[in-house]
Scaffold this active site. Structure first.
Site, PDB file in Angstrom:
ATOM      1  N   ARG A 103       1.412  10.390   5.639  1.00  4.00           N
ATOM      2  CA  ARG A 103       2.246   9.101   5.765  1.00  4.00           C
ATOM      3  C   ARG A 103       3.112   9.431   6.730  1.00  4.00           C
ATOM      4  NH1 ARG A 103       4.667   5.723   1.001  1.00  4.00           N
ATOM      5  NH2 ARG A 103       2.557   5.061   1.102  1.00  4.00           N
ATOM      6  N   HIS A 130      -2.185   0.342   6.163  1.00  8.20           N
ATOM      7  CA  HIS A 130      -2.156   1.016   4.987  1.00  8.20           C
ATOM      8  C   HIS A 130      -3.661   0.936   4.391  1.00  8.20           C
ATOM      9  CE1 HIS A 130      -0.614   3.171   1.605  1.00  8.20           C
ATOM     10  NE2 HIS A 130       0.280   2.172   1.081  1.00  8.20           N
ATOM     11  N   GLN A 133      -4.521   1.659   0.767  1.00 10.09           N
ATOM     12  CA  GLN A 133      -3.804   0.613  -0.112  1.00 10.09           C
ATOM     13  C   GLN A 133      -4.796  -0.640  -0.173  1.00 10.09           C
ATOM     14  OE1 GLN A 133      -0.837   0.268  -1.956  1.00 10.09           O
ATOM     15  NE2 GLN A 133      -2.378  -1.520  -2.911  1.00 10.09           N
ATOM     16  N   ASP A 225       4.208  -8.516   0.093  1.00  6.84           N
ATOM     17  CA  ASP A 225       4.787  -7.390   0.267  1.00  6.84           C
ATOM     18  C   ASP A 225       6.324  -7.374   0.731  1.00  6.84           C
ATOM     19  OD1 ASP A 225       5.052  -4.589   0.712  1.00  6.84           O
ATOM     20  OD2 ASP A 225       4.078  -4.407   2.629  1.00  6.84           O
ATOM     21  N   CYS A 265       1.360  -4.638  -3.251  1.00  8.50           N
ATOM     22  CA  CYS A 265       1.332  -3.018  -3.135  1.00  8.50           C
ATOM     23  C   CYS A 265       2.086  -2.296  -4.025  1.00  8.50           C
ATOM     24  CB  CYS A 265       1.003  -2.914  -1.674  1.00  8.50           C
ATOM     25  SG  CYS A 265       2.465  -3.028  -0.880  1.00  8.50           S
ATOM     26  N   ARG A 293      -5.558   2.678  -7.006  1.00  5.39           N
ATOM     27  CA  ARG A 293      -5.037   3.856  -6.069  1.00  5.39           C
ATOM     28  C   ARG A 293      -5.905   4.976  -6.320  1.00  5.39           C
ATOM     29  NH1 ARG A 293      -1.019   2.928  -2.227  1.00  5.39           N
ATOM     30  NH2 ARG A 293      -2.080   4.634  -1.496  1.00  5.39           N
TER      31      ARG A 293
END
Ligand code: CP
Ligand code: NVA
Length: 306
Positions: A103, A130, A133, A225, A265, A293
């Protein structure tokens, strides 16, 4: 040596590969033992240059559940801060472990890691995208709506990393993705262009608009988001002002299909990008989405490493 397969963007998958991954995620969700000990004797380094709750814990749990071992590191624990290059870091870590889950900030940092890596590098969120996700989002949508082809997804808010992955993933899956953002916070035009090319192949579509109703009307899925992503906290106030009219609220839900599912998310900021009544209301699937996830990342790890 053969080049390792990396996972930096959903745009790198074929439609068939995406279906295979989602099928494997469904199978391991239904029967957690279905992937056995696919990661037996495998070491996976997880490097986080930004905070994380879901990604960190679900990856660590996924690696452990498949019989592997996870080494979790914060970016500032590595020698990167003292000038070691990303390429050299990846070269060395490739001698110890079997995959890197990272990340970070700029997508370019992931690309530099792949230059040195002889093992798969997985994007666990960058400023640009992402994809992990996105995989869980597609699993959730398919699970709740029965299919992906032709499903209308309306995304309201910042045209950010999560929006980019929904555009790439939705296009690949033949969905109709509509992103509503103010012009100042619209998604990358290049992502829109590439996603449109993909959508043309798969029978889907990708539309970017400033008009909330264009994204929300008749939508099967509504998604939002945070307004300020990690690293953008300094401009929170200006962002909130620009994005005020793009909140996922009851009015947006009213415009959507009667059985719309609401996704986020997470982490969520109730009262900012989403109303509490909506995220905690009957249309919300955010907890199943977060659970997925784990399943999609098990499928991904088994695919890249098993
Ligand atoms: N959705 C997501 O990636 O959450 P974390 O930042 O907690 O990992
Ligand atoms: N867009 C958000 C997603 C967090 C999971 C961010 O980058 O902070």
């Amino acid at each position: 040596m053969t080049e390792p397969r990396h996972f930096l963007s959903l745009g790198q998958l074929s439609k068939e590969e995406l279906s295979e991954l989602l099928d494997a995620a469904d199978a391991v969700k239904a029967k957690p033992s279905s992937l056995g000990s696919k990661l037996k004797n495998k070491q996976v380094a997880l490097i986080f240059e930004k905070p994380s709750t879901r990604t960190r814990v679900s990856f660590e749990a996924a690696v452990n559940a498949l019989g592997g071992n996870a080494v979790v590191l914060r970016g500032d624990e590595l020698q990167l801060g003292r000038g070691e290059t990303l390429q050299d870091t990846a070269r060395v870590l490739s001698r110890y472990v079997d995959a890197l889950v990272v990340r970070t900030f700029a997508q370019d940092r992931l690309e530099r890691l792949t230059e040195g890596a002889s093992i798969p590098v997985i994007n666990a969120l960058s400023d640009f995208s992402h994809p992990c996700q996105g995989l869980a989002d597609l699993q959730t949508i398919r699970e709740k709506r029965g299919a992906l082809e032709g499903v209308a997804l309306g995304y309201l808010g910042d045209g950010n990393n999560v929006a980019h992955s929904l555009m790439f993933g939705g296009a690949l899956a033949g969905m109709n993705v509509r992103i509503a953002s103010p012009a100042t916070h619209s998604p990358s035009a290049e992502v829109a262009r590439r996603a449109n090319l993909t959508a043309a192949q798969s029978g889907g579509s990708v539309v970017v608009t400033e008009v909330v109703a264009e994204a929300a009307s008749g939508a099967d899925v509504l998604y939002t988001d945070v307004w300020a992503s990690m690293g953008q906290e300094g401009s929170s106030e200006a962002r909130a002002e620009a994005l005020e009219h793009y909140r996922l609220d009851e009015a947006a839900v009213e415009l959507a299909a009667d059985d719309v599912i609401v996704m986020h998310c997470l982490p969520a900021h109730r009262g900012e990008e989403i109303e509490a009544e909506v995220i905690d209301g009957p249309h919300s699937v955010v907890w199943d989405q977060a659970e997925n996830r784990l399943h999609t990342q098990k499928a991904l790890l088994a695919w890249l490493l098993g």
